[in-house]
Scaffold this motif. Structure first.
Motif, PDB file in Angstrom:
ATOM      1  N   THR A 262      23.578   8.232  20.490  1.00  0.00           N
ATOM      2  CA  THR A 262      23.606   7.568  21.793  1.00  0.00           C
ATOM      3  C   THR A 262      23.659   8.586  22.916  1.00  0.00           C
ATOM      4  O   THR A 262      22.992   8.435  23.949  1.00  0.00           O
ATOM      5  CB  THR A 262      24.814   6.627  21.885  1.00  0.00           C
ATOM      6  OG1 THR A 262      24.801   5.738  20.768  1.00  0.00           O
ATOM      7  CG2 THR A 262      24.781   5.820  23.171  1.00  0.00           C
ATOM      8  N   LEU A 263      24.455   9.618  22.731  1.00  0.00           N
ATOM      9  CA  LEU A 263      24.576  10.653  23.755  1.00  0.00           C
ATOM     10  C   LEU A 263      23.267  11.402  23.944  1.00  0.00           C
ATOM     11  O   LEU A 263      22.810  11.620  25.061  1.00  0.00           O
ATOM     12  CB  LEU A 263      25.685  11.640  23.367  1.00  0.00           C
ATOM     13  CG  LEU A 263      25.864  12.860  24.275  1.00  0.00           C
ATOM     14  CD1 LEU A 263      26.248  12.426  25.685  1.00  0.00           C
ATOM     15  CD2 LEU A 263      26.919  13.803  23.704  1.00  0.00           C
TER      16      LEU A 263
ATOM     17  N   LEU B  54      27.099   8.331  29.559  1.00  0.00           N
ATOM     18  CA  LEU B  54      26.231   7.166  29.489  1.00  0.00           C
ATOM     19  C   LEU B  54      26.338   6.282  30.728  1.00  0.00           C
ATOM     20  O   LEU B  54      25.393   5.568  31.065  1.00  0.00           O
ATOM     21  CB  LEU B  54      26.558   6.358  28.232  1.00  0.00           C
ATOM     22  CG  LEU B  54      26.259   7.055  26.908  1.00  0.00           C
ATOM     23  CD1 LEU B  54      26.583   6.146  25.736  1.00  0.00           C
ATOM     24  CD2 LEU B  54      24.809   7.502  26.846  1.00  0.00           C
ATOM     25  N   LEU B  55      27.482   6.312  31.391  1.00  0.00           N
ATOM     26  CA  LEU B  55      27.600   5.574  32.643  1.00  0.00           C
ATOM     27  C   LEU B  55      26.686   6.162  33.713  1.00  0.00           C
ATOM     28  O   LEU B  55      26.181   5.451  34.582  1.00  0.00           O
ATOM     29  CB  LEU B  55      29.052   5.591  33.130  1.00  0.00           C
ATOM     30  CG  LEU B  55      30.029   4.694  32.357  1.00  0.00           C
ATOM     31  CD1 LEU B  55      31.458   4.929  32.836  1.00  0.00           C
ATOM     32  CD2 LEU B  55      29.653   3.223  32.525  1.00  0.00           C
ATOM     33  N   VAL B  56      26.457   7.471  33.640  1.00  0.00           N
ATOM     34  CA  VAL B  56      25.583   8.138  34.595  1.00  0.00           C
ATOM     35  C   VAL B  56      24.123   8.077  34.147  1.00  0.00           C
ATOM     36  O   VAL B  56      23.215   7.872  34.945  1.00  0.00           O
ATOM     37  CB  VAL B  56      26.027   9.610  34.779  1.00  0.00           C
ATOM     38  CG1 VAL B  56      25.086  10.348  35.728  1.00  0.00           C
ATOM     39  CG2 VAL B  56      27.455   9.669  35.287  1.00  0.00           C
TER      40      VAL B  56
ATOM     41  N   LEU C  62      20.909  11.839  27.034  1.00  0.00           N
ATOM     42  CA  LEU C  62      20.439  13.084  27.637  1.00  0.00           C
ATOM     43  C   LEU C  62      18.924  13.233  27.557  1.00  0.00           C
ATOM     44  O   LEU C  62      18.282  13.647  28.521  1.00  0.00           O
ATOM     45  CB  LEU C  62      21.111  14.272  26.947  1.00  0.00           C
ATOM     46  CG  LEU C  62      22.637  14.337  27.061  1.00  0.00           C
ATOM     47  CD1 LEU C  62      23.181  15.523  26.266  1.00  0.00           C
ATOM     48  CD2 LEU C  62      23.057  14.434  28.526  1.00  0.00           C
ATOM     49  N   LEU C  63      18.329  12.896  26.411  1.00  0.00           N
ATOM     50  CA  LEU C  63      16.890  13.093  26.221  1.00  0.00           C
ATOM     51  C   LEU C  63      16.163  11.808  25.856  1.00  0.00           C
ATOM     52  O   LEU C  63      14.986  11.848  25.507  1.00  0.00           O
ATOM     53  CB  LEU C  63      16.644  14.138  25.119  1.00  0.00           C
ATOM     54  CG  LEU C  63      17.191  15.550  25.397  1.00  0.00           C
ATOM     55  CD1 LEU C  63      16.917  16.457  24.200  1.00  0.00           C
ATOM     56  CD2 LEU C  63      16.561  16.134  26.657  1.00  0.00           C
ATOM     57  N   GLY C  64      16.846  10.673  25.929  1.00  0.00           N
ATOM     58  CA  GLY C  64      16.214   9.411  25.584  1.00  0.00           C
ATOM     59  C   GLY C  64      15.216   8.974  26.640  1.00  0.00           C
ATOM     60  O   GLY C  64      15.299   9.363  27.812  1.00  0.00           O
TER      61      GLY C  64
ATOM     62  N   PHE D  79      34.668  10.454  22.567  1.00  0.00           N
ATOM     63  CA  PHE D  79      34.030   9.194  22.940  1.00  0.00           C
ATOM     64  C   PHE D  79      34.168   8.921  24.435  1.00  0.00           C
ATOM     65  O   PHE D  79      33.271   8.358  25.061  1.00  0.00           O
ATOM     66  CB  PHE D  79      34.623   8.047  22.128  1.00  0.00           C
ATOM     67  CG  PHE D  79      34.024   7.918  20.758  1.00  0.00           C
ATOM     68  CD1 PHE D  79      32.821   7.269  20.563  1.00  0.00           C
ATOM     69  CD2 PHE D  79      34.651   8.466  19.652  1.00  0.00           C
ATOM     70  CE1 PHE D  79      32.259   7.155  19.306  1.00  0.00           C
ATOM     71  CE2 PHE D  79      34.105   8.362  18.386  1.00  0.00           C
ATOM     72  CZ  PHE D  79      32.909   7.708  18.212  1.00  0.00           C
ATOM     73  N   LEU D  80      35.282   9.311  25.027  1.00  0.00           N
ATOM     74  CA  LEU D  80      35.456   9.130  26.471  1.00  0.00           C
ATOM     75  C   LEU D  80      34.436   9.956  27.253  1.00  0.00           C
ATOM     76  O   LEU D  80      33.865   9.487  28.236  1.00  0.00           O
ATOM     77  CB  LEU D  80      36.883   9.511  26.879  1.00  0.00           C
ATOM     78  CG  LEU D  80      37.980   8.519  26.486  1.00  0.00           C
ATOM     79  CD1 LEU D  80      39.358   9.101  26.812  1.00  0.00           C
ATOM     80  CD2 LEU D  80      37.790   7.187  27.212  1.00  0.00           C
ATOM     81  N   ILE D  81      34.205  11.186  26.820  1.00  0.00           N
ATOM     82  CA  ILE D  81      33.208  12.029  27.478  1.00  0.00           C
ATOM     83  C   ILE D  81      31.814  11.421  27.333  1.00  0.00           C
ATOM     84  O   ILE D  81      31.022  11.378  28.281  1.00  0.00           O
ATOM     85  CB  ILE D  81      33.252  13.448  26.899  1.00  0.00           C
ATOM     86  CG1 ILE D  81      34.585  14.115  27.254  1.00  0.00           C
ATOM     87  CG2 ILE D  81      32.079  14.288  27.414  1.00  0.00           C
ATOM     88  CD1 ILE D  81      34.767  15.476  26.638  1.00  0.00           C
ATOM     89  N   ILE D  82      31.505  10.923  26.145  1.00  0.00           N
ATOM     90  CA  ILE D  82      30.202  10.297  25.915  1.00  0.00           C
ATOM     91  C   ILE D  82      30.029   9.062  26.797  1.00  0.00           C
ATOM     92  O   ILE D  82      28.973   8.840  27.391  1.00  0.00           O
ATOM     93  CB  ILE D  82      30.055   9.924  24.435  1.00  0.00           C
ATOM     94  CG1 ILE D  82      29.997  11.200  23.591  1.00  0.00           C
ATOM     95  CG2 ILE D  82      28.815   9.070  24.196  1.00  0.00           C
ATOM     96  CD1 ILE D  82      30.174  10.966  22.124  1.00  0.00           C
ATOM     97  N   MET D  83      31.087   8.246  26.891  1.00  0.00           N
ATOM     98  CA  MET D  83      31.017   7.063  27.746  1.00  0.00           C
ATOM     99  C   MET D  83      30.762   7.461  29.190  1.00  0.00           C
ATOM    100  O   MET D  83      29.989   6.803  29.906  1.00  0.00           O
ATOM    101  CB  MET D  83      32.321   6.271  27.623  1.00  0.00           C
ATOM    102  CG  MET D  83      32.496   5.565  26.283  1.00  0.00           C
ATOM    103  SD  MET D  83      34.175   4.945  26.018  1.00  0.00           S
ATOM    104  CE  MET D  83      34.325   3.823  27.412  1.00  0.00           C
TER     105      MET D  83
END
Length: 294
Positions: free
Chosen positions: A230-231, A278-280, A285-287, A271-275
């Motif tokens: 996801t990240l 994803l909010l931004v 990152l590359l999706g 997971f908090l960093i990933i969230m």
């Protein structure tokens, strides 16, 4: 400083495992638009097959090869018989439920056949840890890193240098157009599921000596792999690799250096960093960003 570099290297070697499983998730998602939550248990089943063959006296390298081949066949068969009818019916909710159902069924099948007692899987390579400057890395982890690099290189060649890989990329981008062009869309889906299952099994066998082979062994790893995919971008193979490495390093550094976190809460920090990312940038990152004509 030595401890810091040790934590970085340990995080990268762990992140390689997350990246490999995330890569298998991305392969399936690109063709089936499904996050296959059964991926981890399909891999664990392959690990059990390798252990059983080895226990029957089959040489361990041959047992690994046979288990990987069987997992490829299982993944391809599952796509052909279970997933494709629902995919062609565009029933995404049913696909999600099916993946969870396969996960539960496989866990119970493994427990029924082999029980919940931990199985001892031999190391692919044994011996003292290798010293890289002031950093120590176990030989088994070096094998895992090397195998992951080989897998990534082979997939790059498949996607970028073969006609079938081009068909897989075209089908991932736009299946209806790919079908109109006469590309083998169904074959690419089947192959993607088979490759993903084979990759998962190979990584399960390599990490089993540390994780201890038992039903549900890779479920914690699956959570990190989903976060990594996801990240990095759920439809980006490169993003899956980058996301896995980031998750591995972040959780390791958080558990070591952030006060009050420790080893028990470090996963939550990752997971908090990933969230936050994803909010931004929801596509990762590359999706690829979805564009809808209105």
């Amino acid at each position: 400083m030595t401890t810091f570099f040790q934590q970085i290297v340990d995080g990268l070697t762990t992140g390689v495992i997350y990246a490999a499983i995330a890569l298998s998730l991305v392969l399936v998602y690109r063709t089936s638009r499904l996050v296959n939550f059964a991926q981890a248990e399909m891999a664990t089943l392959g690990g059990f097959l390798a252990w059983q063959l080895s226990d029957w006296g089959v040489p361990f390298p041959l047992a690994i090869a046979l288990a990987v081949a069987a997992s490829f066949a299982l993944g391809a068969t599952m796509e052909r018989t279970v997933v494709r009818p629902l995919h062609e019916a565009h029933n995404e909710l049913a696909l999600f439920v099916i993946s969870l159902g396969i996960l539960v069924v496989l866990i119970n099948v493994e427990a029924w056949i082999w029980g919940y007692q931990v199985k001892a899987v031999p190391l692919v390579i044994d011996g003292p840890a290798v010293s890289i400057g002031s950093v120590l890395v176990s030989r088994q982890k070096l094998v895992i890193v090397a195998v992951a690099i080989v897998i990534a290189a082979l997939l790059f060649v498949l996607f970028q240098r073969t006609r079938f890989g081009l068909a897989m990329r075209a089908a991932a981008d736009n299946q209806p157009s790919a079908r109109l062009l006469g590309l083998p869309v169904n074959a690419t889906m089947t192959l993607s599921w088979g490759i993903a299952a084979a990759i998962g099994t190979l990584m399960a066998i390599l990490v089993a000596p540390q994780q201890f082979l038992q039903p549900g062994m890779l479920l914690p790893v699956l959570l990190y792999a989903v976060a990594a995919a996801t990240l990095g971008g759920i439809d980006s193979p490169v993003g899956a690799v980058i996301g896995g490495l980031i998750v591995g390093v972040v959780e390791n550094l958080a558990g070591t250096y952030v006060p009050g976190i420790g080893q028990d809460f470090k996963s939550a920090v990752a997971f908090l960093i990933i969230m936050g990312v994803l909010l931004v940038r929801p596509q990762g990152l590359l999706g690829s960003k979805s564009v809808v004509r209105v």
